[in-house]
Enzyme design. Structure first.
Site, short mmCIF file in Angstrom:
data_model
loop_
_atom_site.label_atom_id
_atom_site.label_comp_id
_atom_site.label_asym_id
_atom_site.label_seq_id
_atom_site.Cartn_x
_atom_site.Cartn_y
_atom_site.Cartn_z
N GLU A 278 -9.55 -1.89 5.11
CA GLU A 278 -10.15 -1.51 6.38
C GLU A 278 -11.43 -2.31 6.65
O GLU A 278 -12.03 -2.84 5.71
CB GLU A 278 -10.50 -0.01 6.33
CG GLU A 278 -9.30 0.92 6.19
CD GLU A 278 -8.53 1.12 7.50
OE1 GLU A 278 -8.27 0.14 8.21
OE2 GLU A 278 -8.17 2.28 7.78
N ASN B 297 -7.39 -2.58 14.30
CA ASN B 297 -8.77 -2.81 13.87
C ASN B 297 -8.90 -4.02 12.94
O ASN B 297 -9.94 -4.25 12.35
CB ASN B 297 -9.33 -1.55 13.17
CG ASN B 297 -8.60 -1.23 11.87
OD1 ASN B 297 -7.68 -1.94 11.47
ND2 ASN B 297 -9.02 -0.17 11.20
N HIS C 78 -7.14 -4.57 10.17
CA HIS C 78 -6.87 -4.38 8.74
C HIS C 78 -5.59 -5.08 8.31
O HIS C 78 -4.69 -5.33 9.11
CB HIS C 78 -6.86 -2.89 8.35
CG HIS C 78 -5.67 -2.10 8.78
ND1 HIS C 78 -5.70 -0.73 8.90
CD2 HIS C 78 -4.39 -2.45 9.11
CE1 HIS C 78 -4.50 -0.30 9.27
NE2 HIS C 78 -3.70 -1.31 9.41
N ASP D 139 0.81 -1.22 0.00
CA ASP D 139 0.00 0.00 0.00
C ASP D 139 0.84 1.27 0.00
O ASP D 139 2.06 1.22 0.17
CB ASP D 139 -0.97 0.00 1.20
CG ASP D 139 -0.29 -0.40 2.50
OD1 ASP D 139 0.95 -0.37 2.56
OD2 ASP D 139 -1.00 -0.75 3.45
P1 PGA Z 1 2.26 -1.39 12.70
O1 PGA Z 1 1.14 -1.37 11.61
O2 PGA Z 1 3.25 -2.44 12.29
O3 PGA Z 1 2.87 -0.01 12.68
O4 PGA Z 1 1.61 -1.71 14.02
C1 PGA Z 1 0.59 -2.54 11.15
C2 PGA Z 1 -0.59 -2.24 10.28
O5 PGA Z 1 -1.29 -1.24 10.54
O6 PGA Z 1 -0.87 -3.02 9.36
#
Ligand code: PGA
Length: 241
Positions: free
Chosen positions: A143, A136, A138, A67
């Site tokens: 999302e 959450n 994702h 992404d």
């Molecule tokens: P993070 O993000 O490794 O910074 O916790 C993971 C994500 O949001 O997919």
């Protein structure tokens, strides 16, 4: 599913790097799906070390990132282009023509998304997809919602995600509100998936992803359907598994 619960973040980083290194040794023209975020930073550092020691060779590998924020140019310090260059791509012997990240700076989102999926397909598909997980649930920037989206697409980031990512920006308002993300088709078509999570903040998300119902309200839950899923968590993130 293969589940490894390791002691701490360092162990997680080492174990995840080992899994990736093994795959590169088996298939040197591997197509890697890569992720950003704090979680894989240690793992990338381990891979760079292995590369520097001559243990792994990226010269025939290619990569597709999950992404990118919409509206940030590649040089922006919070763009995922910048992140990948800083943590991995500029530190290893990979051919920059073989590294792919969706462009967040485009007037033609539809074209960027379509071409990204076509390029993944033309590469033969992703051999190993690395994933982090949001609090959450994702994966990439897919999302929580009412349905799963298959193709690469633009998304409105949820409040949860904006809050979680505000730590990287000066103010919450500076966090881009949209992103372009690989969809579930390319993720699920990957031959192998490596999901990593660290810290107590991820314990609920990991529980819902792996032990709860498969629902687009918890996007990572769809990974339960994948035939070749490897999960590495530290004690805190794995506390409810
Ligand atoms: P993070 O993000 O490794 O910074 O916790 C993971 C994500 O949001 O997919």
């Amino acid at each position: 599913m293969k589940l490894y619960i390791v002691e701490n973040y360092d162990e997680l980083s080492k174990k995840a790097a080992e899994v990736i290194a093994e795959e590169i040794k088996i298939k040197n023209d591997i197509v890697l799906g890569l992720a950003t975020g704090s979680t894989p930073e240690g793992m990338y550092a381990e891979l760079v070390k292995m590369h520097d020691n001559g243990e792994i060779d990226f010269s025939n590998a290619s990569t597709f990132n999950l992404d990118e924020y919409y509206g940030l140019d590649d040089e922006h310090e919070q763009s995922y282009h910048y992140f990948m260059n800083k943590h991995l791509l500029k530190k290893i012997n990979i051919d920059s023509k073989k590294t792919n990240i969706p462009s967040g700076c485009t007037d033609d989102v539809e074209k960027v998304c379509k071409e990204y999926d076509e390029k993944i397909e033309a590469s033969g598909g992703i051999d190993l997809q690395l994933l982090g997980i949001g609090m959450n649930g994702h994966i990439g920037f897919n999302e929580p919602g009412n349905y799963f989206v298959g193709e690469t697409h633009i998304v409105n980031l949820t409040e949860d995600t904006l809050d979680a990512n505000a730590r990287f920006f000066e103010t919450l308002d500076d966090v881009p509100k949209k992103a372009i993300t690989m969809g579930m088709k390319s993720i699920l078509n990957s031959k192998k998936i490596l999901l990593i999570a660290s810290g107590s903040g991820k314990a609920d998300a990991m529980y819902m992803a792996l032990r709860g119902p498969i629902t687009p309200k918890v996007p990572a839950s769809i990974l339960q359907l994948h035939q070749n899923l490897i999960v590495i968590v530290d004690n805190e993130a794995g506390a409810k598994l």
